[in-house]
Structure formats: structure tokens, C-alpha cells
Write an enzyme that holds these catalytic residues in place. Sequence first.
Site: not given
Ligand code: 4FV
Length: 259
Positions: A95, A122, A160, A175
Site C-alpha cells: 500500500p 505486517e 494485455r 486503449d
Molecule cells: C497491497 C495493496 C496490500 C499489506 C499487508 C499485504 C498487504 C500485507 N499490496 N497494493 N493495497 N498488501 O494491501 O499492493 O502484507
Amino acid sequence: MGCGRKRMKFDILTLFPQMFSSPLQESILGKAIEKGLIQIRTINIRDFALDKHRVVDDTPYGGGQGMVMKVEPIARAIEWVKSQDPSVWTIYLTPQGRGLNQEISRKLSSRSHLVLLCGRYEGVDERVRELFIDEEISIGDYVLTGGELAAMVVIDAVSRLLPGVLGSDRSAEEDSFFNSLLEYPQYTRPFNFRGNSVPEVLLSGNHSAISLWRKKEALKRTLDRRPDLLAKANLSREDQRLLEEILRESRPDKSRDGA
Ligand code: 4FV
């Protein structure tokens, strides 16, 4: 194999390789794999945990809830891939990464070999990112249980764009024209569904009128739902004119006579 076409390799580092079995076997991606245009390999990080209990996670230094993925198994796994191809580009799905979009997807599609590291718990020890990761990507501002689904999204969005993966390469190019705008409305048979009919222009056979209608609808929809995209779009003079037309038409009739 892939008739000289560019082929792409995805190495997925995960604790749950079986998650990738079915999603990537279906439809367009499945055919792209059969045609040798993309190669997907899952690598189980636990295979690189050399201790008796093959431990891949541990409690966070400084306390706190949850577990953190250990650096050593991930380091060995990435170095194993790099020993086969030093030019591999390593991506960590998190994230905290840059938000995936069509521009990033297009850039990645120009590479030949990607490692996609899927976090769990985590996340990974910070030294994994400092020492082994070239790029961090997020698929959205929400928290998943793991990076696996995000890795699948990246594989789909990138694959794609590779020549020969979609039915005709034109669709990816088309696209590209609309890629900075939202798509125009699509219709197919029946012409009339419970009294709701298809816009006449689409059956006119007049391709320039159809293209104009589609561009206007794409601009209207983008203006309504994603004005931020409009701000970034490189609009032609005709687009600008259409946008003014849309704005004029959306304003209550008093302005039409410039009162
Ligand atoms: C995530 C996202 C995501 C965070 C903690 C995996 C998680 C756990 N990855 N975009 N949104 N990953 O939420 O790519 O380790």
C-alpha cells in the site's frame, strides 16, 4: 514460440504459490501462456528458509502486533533469480507503493523479466526494500491480507499490453487513445431492451460521427466522474471544443443566450 514476438517473464515470490494456479490459466492470460508470450513462475519463499522449521516470519523489533517477513529467505530467493538473470526488475506490492495506472503498466510492459514480491502479515523487513527492491507498487488505498492478488492485477494489466496477447493489437492501441480518459458507453444487441434503445448514431455506419459521439461521451463521463484525469489528459483542440459544448449543454438554458 511466440513467433519472435516479445515475451515476458514473471517470477512471483510468495508463501502461497497455489493461489496463482487457476486465475492465470483462464481466458486471455491462459492463452498468452500457451502461446509462450508470457511465462509465469511461482517461487515459494519458504523454500529459501534453511532452518529446521523453515521459519519465514518473526515478531517485530520494538514490539507491536502481527509478524514481519524475515529478510534472509527473501534475499536468497531474489539472489537465486538474479543469478539466472541479473537484469531482472524487482517489484514489491505494498500500500506504500506508487498507485498502479496505465502509464506504469505500459512502462513495465517494456521490460522482459519482473520479480513480483508478495508480502504477508505486517509486511517485509525494511532491509528487503532497501537492498533488493527496484520499485514499489500499490493497487489501491486499502489493506489486503497479502500481495498475491495485487501481483495478479499487475500481471493482467501488463500482459494485455504485450503484442499478440489481446485479440488484435489495435484494441491495446485504441486503449492508448482513451487511456487518459474513461471509456465511452458500449452497446450490443438487442437494439431495444425493455424500451431502452441504443443511440441511433451507433447504427448509422457514419464512422466519423460515431467516433465523435464516443469521444464526447468519454469526455462527458470523465468530466463527471474523474475530473482529475481530465486535468492530466493532453486534449486536442477538437477535444477542447467538445468539452466547451458539453459544459454549455450542462449549464441551465439561461446561459445559452449569454444573458
Ligand atoms: C497491497 C495493496 C496490500 C499489506 C499487508 C499485504 C498487504 C500485507 N499490496 N497494493 N493495497 N498488501 O494491501 O499492493 O502484507
